[in-house]
Design a protein around this motif. Sequence first.
Motif, PDB file in Angstrom:
ATOM      1  N   PRO A 184      34.478  43.060  45.325  1.00 43.76           N
ATOM      2  CA  PRO A 184      33.517  43.060  46.431  1.00 43.76           C
ATOM      3  C   PRO A 184      33.312  41.652  46.988  1.00 43.76           C
ATOM      4  CG  PRO A 184      32.723  44.402  44.614  1.00 43.76           C
ATOM      5  CD  PRO A 184      33.944  43.700  44.107  1.00 43.76           C
ATOM      6  N   GLU A 185      32.989  41.569  48.286  1.00 44.00           N
ATOM      7  CA  GLU A 185      32.957  40.284  48.979  1.00 44.00           C
ATOM      8  C   GLU A 185      31.873  39.346  48.475  1.00 44.00           C
ATOM      9  OE1 GLU A 185      32.893  40.740  53.181  1.00 44.00           O
ATOM     10  OE2 GLU A 185      34.672  42.025  53.233  1.00 44.00           O
ATOM     11  N   HIS A 186      30.833  39.869  47.814  1.00 45.51           N
ATOM     12  CA  HIS A 186      29.777  38.960  47.375  1.00 45.51           C
ATOM     13  C   HIS A 186      30.232  38.032  46.253  1.00 45.51           C
ATOM     14  CE1 HIS A 186      29.095  42.427  44.588  1.00 45.51           C
ATOM     15  NE2 HIS A 186      28.850  41.459  43.720  1.00 45.51           N
ATOM     16  N   PHE A 187      31.423  38.275  45.680  1.00 46.86           N
ATOM     17  CA  PHE A 187      31.957  37.362  44.682  1.00 46.86           C
ATOM     18  C   PHE A 187      32.649  36.155  45.322  1.00 46.86           C
ATOM     19  CE2 PHE A 187      31.733  41.237  42.021  1.00 46.86           C
ATOM     20  CZ  PHE A 187      30.987  40.715  40.973  1.00 46.86           C
ATOM     21  N   ALA A 188      32.774  36.136  46.654  1.00 46.48           N
ATOM     22  CA  ALA A 188      33.376  34.991  47.356  1.00 46.48           C
ATOM     23  C   ALA A 188      32.283  33.980  47.682  1.00 46.48           C
ATOM     24  CB  ALA A 188      34.086  35.461  48.621  1.00 46.48           C
ATOM     25  N   ASP A 189      31.762  33.322  46.662  1.00 44.91           N
ATOM     26  CA  ASP A 189      30.660  32.384  46.853  1.00 44.91           C
ATOM     27  C   ASP A 189      30.977  30.989  46.316  1.00 44.91           C
ATOM     28  OD1 ASP A 189      30.685  32.873  44.165  1.00 44.91           O
ATOM     29  OD2 ASP A 189      28.668  33.715  44.047  1.00 44.91           O
ATOM     30  N   GLY A 190      32.273  30.720  46.023  1.00 45.76           N
ATOM     31  CA  GLY A 190      32.666  29.400  45.558  1.00 45.76           C
ATOM     32  C   GLY A 190      32.413  29.140  44.083  1.00 45.76           C
ATOM     33  N   ARG A 191      31.929  30.125  43.331  1.00 46.90           N
ATOM     34  CA  ARG A 191      31.686  29.954  41.899  1.00 46.90           C
ATOM     35  C   ARG A 191      32.903  30.408  41.091  1.00 46.90           C
ATOM     36  NH1 ARG A 191      26.508  33.165  40.284  1.00 46.90           N
ATOM     37  NH2 ARG A 191      27.199  32.369  38.242  1.00 46.90           N
ATOM     38  N   VAL A 192      33.207  29.663  40.039  1.00 46.77           N
ATOM     39  CA  VAL A 192      34.302  30.045  39.149  1.00 46.77           C
ATOM     40  C   VAL A 192      33.805  31.137  38.206  1.00 46.77           C
ATOM     41  CG1 VAL A 192      35.898  29.269  37.373  1.00 46.77           C
ATOM     42  CG2 VAL A 192      35.313  27.751  39.270  1.00 46.77           C
ATOM     43  N   ARG A 193      34.553  32.212  38.148  1.00 50.23           N
ATOM     44  CA  ARG A 193      34.172  33.343  37.296  1.00 50.23           C
ATOM     45  C   ARG A 193      35.365  33.789  36.459  1.00 50.23           C
ATOM     46  NH1 ARG A 193      30.825  34.578  41.856  1.00 50.23           N
ATOM     47  NH2 ARG A 193      28.709  35.193  41.248  1.00 50.23           N
ATOM     48  N   GLY A 194      35.104  34.686  35.517  1.00 45.57           N
ATOM     49  CA  GLY A 194      36.161  35.244  34.687  1.00 45.57           C
ATOM     50  C   GLY A 194      36.190  36.755  34.796  1.00 45.57           C
ATOM     51  N   LEU A 195      37.388  37.316  34.986  1.00 42.81           N
ATOM     52  CA  LEU A 195      37.559  38.760  35.140  1.00 42.81           C
ATOM     53  C   LEU A 195      38.268  39.327  33.918  1.00 42.81           C
ATOM     54  CD1 LEU A 195      38.597  40.841  38.174  1.00 42.81           C
ATOM     55  CD2 LEU A 195      40.112  40.889  36.195  1.00 42.81           C
ATOM     56  N   SER A 196      37.733  40.423  33.401  1.00 41.77           N
ATOM     57  CA  SER A 196      38.363  41.149  32.302  1.00 41.77           C
ATOM     58  C   SER A 196      38.694  42.560  32.766  1.00 41.77           C
ATOM     59  CB  SER A 196      37.425  41.207  31.086  1.00 41.77           C
ATOM     60  OG  SER A 196      37.069  39.917  30.656  1.00 41.77           O
ATOM     61  N   ALA A 197      39.586  43.214  32.051  1.00 42.87           N
ATOM     62  CA  ALA A 197      39.990  44.571  32.431  1.00 42.87           C
ATOM     63  C   ALA A 197      40.295  45.384  31.179  1.00 42.87           C
ATOM     64  CB  ALA A 197      41.208  44.529  33.347  1.00 42.87           C
ATOM     65  N   ARG A 198      39.906  46.657  31.211  1.00 47.13           N
ATOM     66  CA  ARG A 198      40.182  47.557  30.101  1.00 47.13           C
ATOM     67  C   ARG A 198      40.309  48.975  30.644  1.00 47.13           C
ATOM     68  NH1 ARG A 198      34.100  46.651  27.694  1.00 47.13           N
ATOM     69  NH2 ARG A 198      32.989  48.077  29.105  1.00 47.13           N
ATOM     70  N   THR A 199      40.974  49.818  29.904  1.00 46.41           N
ATOM     71  CA  THR A 199      41.028  51.223  30.292  1.00 46.41           C
ATOM     72  C   THR A 199      39.649  51.839  30.050  1.00 46.41           C
ATOM     73  OG1 THR A 199      41.675  52.017  28.112  1.00 46.41           O
ATOM     74  CG2 THR A 199      43.451  51.334  29.603  1.00 46.41           C
ATOM     75  N   VAL A 200      39.395  52.977  30.676  1.00 48.48           N
ATOM     76  CA  VAL A 200      38.080  53.599  30.530  1.00 48.48           C
ATOM     77  C   VAL A 200      37.822  54.034  29.082  1.00 48.48           C
ATOM     78  CG1 VAL A 200      37.880  54.324  32.925  1.00 48.48           C
ATOM     79  CG2 VAL A 200      39.050  55.810  31.279  1.00 48.48           C
TER      80      VAL A 200
END
Length: 779
Positions: A184-200
């Motif tokens: 989502p676009e609200h994550f485009a705020d110049g902050r460094v973040r970390g994304l994780s992913a898993r199956t349901v």
Amino acid sequence: MSTKTIGKQRPSGAEYASLQTQFSRYDRTTFSGFVYDRADPTRRYAVELLVDGEPYMSSLCDEFVTELADAGIGDGRFGFTFNVQDEVSSNAAIIEARLANIGSPVGTPIRCGAAAPEVQWHRIGDIKWAGGLRFEGWLSQDVDEDIEILIAQRPVMTVKPTGWTNVARGSEFGVGRRIDFHLPEHFADGRVRGLSARTVSGRSLISEPVAFVAFERGLEQTIAELGRWDSERLRGQLFDQLLPASVPFHTYRSWKERFSPTAPSDVPSEAAVVLIGDARVDESIESLEAQRHPAWSAVSLPARGFSQFDSSAAREFVDGDAANSAFFVFCLAGTILAEDALQRFADVFSSEPGCELVYGDVEIAAGAGAVWPLAFSAFDRERALEQGYGSYCFAVRRERAVEALRSATSLYDIFIGCADAERTYHLPGSVAALPRIDASVATAELVAASKAYFARTGVEANVEPRKAGLLPAVRVKRAVDWNERTTIIIPTRNRAELLKRCIETVLPAAHETNARILVVDNSSSEPEALDYLEGLSADEIDVISVEGPFNFASINNAAVDCVDTENICFLNNDVQALDDGWLAEMLWRLSAPDVGAVGAKLLWPSSVVQHGGVVLGANFSAAHAFNDRMDGDPGYGDLLQVAHECSAVTAACLLMRKRDFVAVGGMDEVRFPISFNDIDLCLKLRQLGKRIVFTPDAKLVHLESASRGRDSAPDRKARFGRELAMLRAKWGEVLLDDPYYSPLLGLDSTPFSSLAWPPRSWKPRANLPPVPTAPPIGM
């Protein structure tokens, strides 16, 4: 003084008592497993694969193992995968894995003749940051689950795998389900973040969070809004170019609201609008009344068929209500023009005195009220003839329009007849929303228009209707002088089974087109390969030898020096033909005198598209188009369904004239010995004014680097980096502005799959020859 001999001591078995290992068979040719030390989970081991007791290949254990990561064992990166040749797995009795240089067994040996046991472990997927808010990856085709995306360990969305992609398995490729999503676009705020992913169901896809950062309107505009120095704005501009952001096509409405062309100047010229047909005319007139450009007149001409009209009625309008018009806009009745369309057309004619025709991007309606953009390239003659892509909303300067209306009877007639590479401009950004197009009816008119074009230009050609897609489609076959011969050049080193299969599958096409085959041996040493090469002369296949280290450009240059035919076809030894007509199709395209090179549609064995033309600019480099599509997919804007031009095609299967090869100095064996020599070659041809054509009707299978390995191998990365740096140095300006790729489309790793965020340019574009900046050798 005494001398002591120091030898390599073999570790004791006790040292490895804490090792946990596993070895299993995933499919007929793929073997996988893991090795980790319970006492020291930071250690990485190398594993060797043995076939009937003989070493076959080795691998470092650093692949991600979901089960180990979920169990909290280190970072989970203890896995390995081997992919053996089909002949090896079919003939072997036992395949086993051992620790390299140690000999300790890994798991249990596998008897190839026995039923395959249940797979204990295999890699289920991966996700990587593609830039901005976009992420790409894959999921094993036997994992039927959705993927949960987490930021800072908090779930934010669930995504479904879509389409297919190729997945590296050892030294080969397999097929996996494609993962492609935007946050989502609200994550485009110049902050460094970390994304994780898993199956349901909770199975992890990646070992550690993927770090990312995105800016709402690009770093350049973010810095500008903060009032920083101009030097920092330039730094931000470079950042946006090298790390482009994108958003998915389904966000087009909000994207369009956020980004729009710079308001053009108010040019005091009158426009005349010609609407073909009588359906929904009121809607078109309503959009005209909302135009920012105040001076216009319009006429609605009854349609005969799809876009055919009475040319005498059109001429009456030209001499009557439109007598003072500076340019004419042609479109279908029911077309909804953007409120700045006429103003933007007028601005192009005012700022570009040499422009005679300008067309823009368009929008098409989808289900549930959705709108999708068709972002076109700068002028593409081949695509115009096969698809009439720019015919649905375009403007023509008055003098040229009057001339065209003397004989034209359809929108296709006018567009194809008036369009010219040097005097035709493309406007990025939608100028109109199209009414529904009955592509099957329109195809007949496109056939007639293309035939009329060839008749006017004195070119003998056959034009056949194709199965219509989003837009109508035809297939062009120009006449070929079959007295002009072709040489198929196939470089090879060892791997006799690859070369044999290649020659067996391409021979029928060679016989059909009276072509010869020239095999170029680069220092083969395997007895089987040497025996096979020696026997080829009996089959009337020529073999020459080029000794020395592998230099793809040098090998092909040496081969061309030995060729006396008019045409040359470069073909990799890991390519296999699927039918007998591929070379004839490529020769039909090459017979146009302004075509410099022709490329083919290449597939991986998995039927995923490996090459659909080359797009410049992705990651400030070059990328094969449509790697996210399966064979049979029409591609963005039906580009995998019709022949079209592009900036370059791969030399894995490339047809051209020998005289053109000589004219551009052949392949650059100093700057581009292994990689990008085909990109450089095509750009040099375009510099001479030649067109590069991709045809989907020549279709072959490409194993891609099966004979020499991939450039991701550690010992090749440095060389690949040097050649990439040279490509950027020589063709950097061209990489950032590919005329065949819209500046409104994303420049991340998968071309034609997203919208650029922000757009790179709204300026009108003509398709002009590229200009290199060649640095001195060594710089």
